[in-house]
Write a protein that holds these residues in place. Sequence first.
Motif, PDB file in Angstrom:
ATOM      1  N   ARG A  25       0.817  -1.139   0.094  1.00  0.00           N
ATOM      2  CA  ARG A  25       0.181   0.035   0.035  1.00  0.00           C
ATOM      3  C   ARG A  25       0.915   1.353  -0.065  1.00  0.00           C
ATOM      4  NH1 ARG A  25      -5.915  -0.428   2.905  1.00  0.00           N
ATOM      5  NH2 ARG A  25      -6.309  -2.358   1.833  1.00  0.00           N
ATOM      6  N   ARG A  26       2.236   1.130   0.303  1.00  0.00           N
ATOM      7  CA  ARG A  26       3.141   2.355   0.052  1.00  0.00           C
ATOM      8  C   ARG A  26       3.274   2.757  -1.374  1.00  0.00           C
ATOM      9  NH1 ARG A  26       8.720   1.185   3.295  1.00  0.00           N
ATOM     10  NH2 ARG A  26       8.906   3.110   2.202  1.00  0.00           N
ATOM     11  N   PHE A  27       3.063   1.978  -2.237  1.00  0.00           N
ATOM     12  CA  PHE A  27       2.995   2.190  -3.692  1.00  0.00           C
ATOM     13  C   PHE A  27       1.729   2.695  -4.345  1.00  0.00           C
ATOM     14  CE2 PHE A  27       6.400  -0.729  -2.189  1.00  0.00           C
ATOM     15  CZ  PHE A  27       7.501  -0.064  -2.530  1.00  0.00           C
ATOM     16  N   PRO A  28       1.791   3.730  -5.322  1.00  0.00           N
ATOM     17  CA  PRO A  28       3.133   4.127  -5.878  1.00  0.00           C
ATOM     18  C   PRO A  28       3.531   5.305  -5.385  1.00  0.00           C
ATOM     19  CG  PRO A  28       1.047   4.830  -7.169  1.00  0.00           C
ATOM     20  CD  PRO A  28       0.721   3.927  -6.127  1.00  0.00           C
ATOM     21  N   THR A  29       2.752   5.886  -4.632  1.00  0.00           N
ATOM     22  CA  THR A  29       3.314   7.008  -3.698  1.00  0.00           C
ATOM     23  C   THR A  29       2.796   6.829  -2.230  1.00  0.00           C
ATOM     24  OG1 THR A  29       1.408   8.547  -4.017  1.00  0.00           O
ATOM     25  CG2 THR A  29       3.206   8.753  -5.469  1.00  0.00           C
ATOM     26  N   SER A 155      13.559   9.076   7.521  1.00  0.00           N
ATOM     27  CA  SER A 155      12.896   8.231   6.895  1.00  0.00           C
ATOM     28  C   SER A 155      13.090   6.727   7.493  1.00  0.00           C
ATOM     29  CB  SER A 155      13.482   7.742   5.116  1.00  0.00           C
ATOM     30  OG  SER A 155      14.810   7.413   5.370  1.00  0.00           O
ATOM     31  N   ILE A 156      14.041   6.614   8.248  1.00  0.00           N
ATOM     32  CA  ILE A 156      14.170   5.282   9.044  1.00  0.00           C
ATOM     33  C   ILE A 156      13.156   5.274  10.260  1.00  0.00           C
ATOM     34  CG2 ILE A 156      15.644   3.840  10.649  1.00  0.00           C
ATOM     35  CD1 ILE A 156      17.997   4.823   8.951  1.00  0.00           C
ATOM     36  N   LYS A 157      13.115   6.359  10.727  1.00  0.00           N
ATOM     37  CA  LYS A 157      12.346   6.540  11.924  1.00  0.00           C
ATOM     38  C   LYS A 157      10.692   6.392  11.680  1.00  0.00           C
ATOM     39  CE  LYS A 157      11.705   9.782  16.052  1.00  0.00           C
ATOM     40  NZ  LYS A 157      12.046  11.037  16.564  1.00  0.00           N
ATOM     41  N   LYS A 158      10.396   6.822  10.368  1.00  0.00           N
ATOM     42  CA  LYS A 158       8.946   6.650   9.925  1.00  0.00           C
ATOM     43  C   LYS A 158       8.696   5.337   9.566  1.00  0.00           C
ATOM     44  CE  LYS A 158       8.433  11.549   8.829  1.00  0.00           C
ATOM     45  NZ  LYS A 158       8.108  12.347   7.588  1.00  0.00           N
ATOM     46  N   GLY A 159       9.760   4.531   9.013  1.00  0.00           N
ATOM     47  CA  GLY A 159       9.552   3.195   8.540  1.00  0.00           C
ATOM     48  C   GLY A 159       8.561   2.292   9.161  1.00  0.00           C
ATOM     49  N   LYS A 160       8.643   2.075  10.477  1.00  0.00           N
ATOM     50  CA  LYS A 160       7.964   1.079  11.322  1.00  0.00           C
ATOM     51  C   LYS A 160       6.477   1.885  11.211  1.00  0.00           C
ATOM     52  CE  LYS A 160       7.577  -1.749  15.139  1.00  0.00           C
ATOM     53  NZ  LYS A 160       8.385  -2.166  16.533  1.00  0.00           N
ATOM     54  N   GLU A 161       6.501   3.101  11.544  1.00  0.00           N
ATOM     55  CA  GLU A 161       5.303   3.704  11.659  1.00  0.00           C
ATOM     56  C   GLU A 161       4.321   3.544  10.442  1.00  0.00           C
ATOM     57  OE1 GLU A 161       6.436   7.760  12.919  1.00  0.00           O
ATOM     58  OE2 GLU A 161       7.116   7.098  14.688  1.00  0.00           O
ATOM     59  N   ILE A 162       5.211   3.730   9.361  1.00  0.00           N
ATOM     60  CA  ILE A 162       4.146   3.460   8.075  1.00  0.00           C
ATOM     61  C   ILE A 162       3.486   2.266   7.700  1.00  0.00           C
ATOM     62  CG2 ILE A 162       4.368   3.632   5.628  1.00  0.00           C
ATOM     63  CD1 ILE A 162       6.502   5.819   6.021  1.00  0.00           C
ATOM     64  N   ILE A 163       4.147   1.198   8.239  1.00  0.00           N
ATOM     65  CA  ILE A 163       3.674  -0.175   8.081  1.00  0.00           C
ATOM     66  C   ILE A 163       2.753  -0.301   9.165  1.00  0.00           C
ATOM     67  CG2 ILE A 163       4.230  -2.638   8.407  1.00  0.00           C
ATOM     68  CD1 ILE A 163       5.548  -1.482   5.849  1.00  0.00           C
ATOM     69  N   GLU A 164       2.706   0.120  10.062  1.00  0.00           N
ATOM     70  CA  GLU A 164       1.965  -0.008  11.236  1.00  0.00           C
ATOM     71  C   GLU A 164       0.675   0.770  10.859  1.00  0.00           C
ATOM     72  OE1 GLU A 164       3.842   1.046  14.698  1.00  0.00           O
ATOM     73  OE2 GLU A 164       4.466  -0.875  15.342  1.00  0.00           O
ATOM     74  N   PHE A 165       0.705   2.103   9.965  1.00  0.00           N
ATOM     75  CA  PHE A 165      -0.267   2.677   9.743  1.00  0.00           C
ATOM     76  C   PHE A 165      -1.042   1.998   8.819  1.00  0.00           C
ATOM     77  CE2 PHE A 165      -2.201   5.444   6.423  1.00  0.00           C
ATOM     78  CZ  PHE A 165      -3.009   6.096   7.152  1.00  0.00           C
ATOM     79  N   TYR A 166      -0.597   1.437   7.685  1.00  0.00           N
ATOM     80  CA  TYR A 166      -1.498   0.597   6.699  1.00  0.00           C
ATOM     81  C   TYR A 166      -1.844  -0.853   7.197  1.00  0.00           C
ATOM     82  CZ  TYR A 166       0.408   3.968   3.011  1.00  0.00           C
ATOM     83  OH  TYR A 166       0.563   4.921   2.421  1.00  0.00           O
TER      84      TYR A 166
END
Length: 682
Positions: A25-29, A155-166
């Motif tokens: 779900r991170r793609f295409p943007t 971007s590293i700090k946000k990485g895990k938060e993004i996966i958990e968001f989706y």
Amino acid sequence: MVQKYQSPVRVYKHPFELVMAAYERRFPTCHLIPMFVASDVVNEETSEDGSTIRVERRCALDVDAPRLLKRIAGVDYVYFIQKNTLNRKERTLHIESHNETFSNRVIIHETCCYSVHPENEDWTCFEQSASLDIKSFFGFESTVEKIAMKQYASSIKKGKEIIEFYLRELEDDGITHMPRWSPFSCSLSIPRPTSLITTDSLAEILAGTPEDKLDADYIKRYLGDLTPLQESCLIRLRKWLQETHKGKIPKDEHILRFLRARDFNMDKAREILCQSLTWRKQHQVDYLLETWSSPQVLQDYYTGGWHHHDRDGRPLYILRLGQMDTKGLVRALGEESLLRHVLSINEEGLRRCEENTKVFGRPISCWTCLVDLEGLNMRHLWRPGVKALLRIIEVVEANYPETLGRLLILRAPRVFPVLWTLVSPFIDENTRKKFLIYAGNDYQGPGGLVDYIDKEIIPDFLGGECMCEVPEGGLVPKSMYRTPEELENEDVRLWTETIYQSASIFKGAPHELLIEIIDASSVITWDFDVCKGDVVFNIYHSKRAPQPPRKDPLGTHGITSPGGNNVQLIDKSWTLGQDYSMVESPLTCKEGESVQGSHITRWPGFYILQWKFYNMPACSATNLPRVDDVLATLQVSSHKCKVMYYTEVLGSEDFRFLVGISQYSGITSASISLWLCYGIKL
């Protein structure tokens, strides 16, 4: 200079397939990453059975850089190539990324991996590593490096938060389960979501344990909130220690203290940490709490002791320095006994920090010290006493960095500035910032002691109601004084009280140790540190005893010292393969390495352990050496090497006992090797 990053293992408490659905779900943007503006699939391949899917994307990033720099570079976006390999059968996703823009000037390489948790197949692990190498960039290399590292850390700090968001978004859409791949499932890039399925809630992840070294949850629970780059420094330094110190390595808390002491400069932290580890091993500091017993005079007249904890949960140590007879203690005990006692206090402080970390449920890595100076006068400035104090400060500063959280100095008298002038130059600047000094009774008002220590535990001698067990001190009876000769002998005994020996190694003059074996199948164990230079370690066997050690040929030049002897046993007339034989392959050991090992003897006779100067390989005629290599060779050749070693011989019966245990308990051969190396120390 190449900048590197290595992440700890980050755990998602969700199955691999569900995490993959969130990842797609991170793609295409991704609106959560504003600089990630576009991505296009340029190639996609699927294996015949649908188990493996390879996707190549071209991603555009709008890097947050100064407008002037973008104009000079002539670009608006930076493009990256990302190659993903999803193995649905093995349940892994490997990601490789590299920059397409400015690839001839800047080399950025990143690898990531999603995999199943080794202890719970319903959890997913994520690891990440990257490197940045800036060759040239229009004279803005330093600026580009700072911008790149800042963007990457963000971007590293946000990485895990993004996966958990989706993942939460999937749950909101009614998707809480994704089927695992099977040979009969259709080969789509991501399994189709099924309808809402209620599953048993996963058990909460257990709190990290000290053995769970690389887990991000463990780091947060036991070490504190670290930035991604600080986590990377910790992981990389620990990995380096695992590779070079083949046996016991320090705890993560210990490594982190040295990193903090050098502002997470890995090279500087590694240097002082290795020096400290060698010091700890040489003086058996790891076993100090079990082996050191304070003399009675210390128990009666040393005015210091542990007393509850401060408001932050840090162990609290109280020292009534003004009531201490420093001259009497030095005359009765000597410098080394006082130093041992202070080291035991520091070791006890580390132990209490670990206990309080478990009790309070948050990382506690340092303690608070309260120093009461009431009674301090000119007699405390007795020169030998000040000298002993300065040496203690020097040793503690070098080997216990970042262990003092706060130092409260109360009731400082007029003579205190004189003492402070003497000792402050020996105290690290970061440590001095933790000092809070109160003169007279200023500590009793607002901003005083009650801001740091609960009122209920303020000692009675400071106006509180809590009884404190710290000795009141007093003058040490002169009948307990010892003569200078007695103190010197005691200091020498304590200083040399170690199972390790030191040896110097020169070019053409190896250091050799003779071990006579009566019974075959005995075990020779060794544990040595390469303190300086690079050496080659060999083990030889001979049926006849070598001649008595020759006199050190370099001794006439004044190179040898009591702390670094050099013994040579193998006569130059001996022939390898005839007079003696090699029983182990040569082992090249670099400076800073710690080596443990063992050898099972096949024959009785004489075994020779040899540490030899490492000669750099000669360059071939067609491969001319660089100037830097020549200078490095000359620099190494002009210095001696030094090792610190300990050896022990175990009888064949003891070895058979260990092997028998391993057959019934599942103990690995690596564990047996460690047991053999450390012997009675374990």
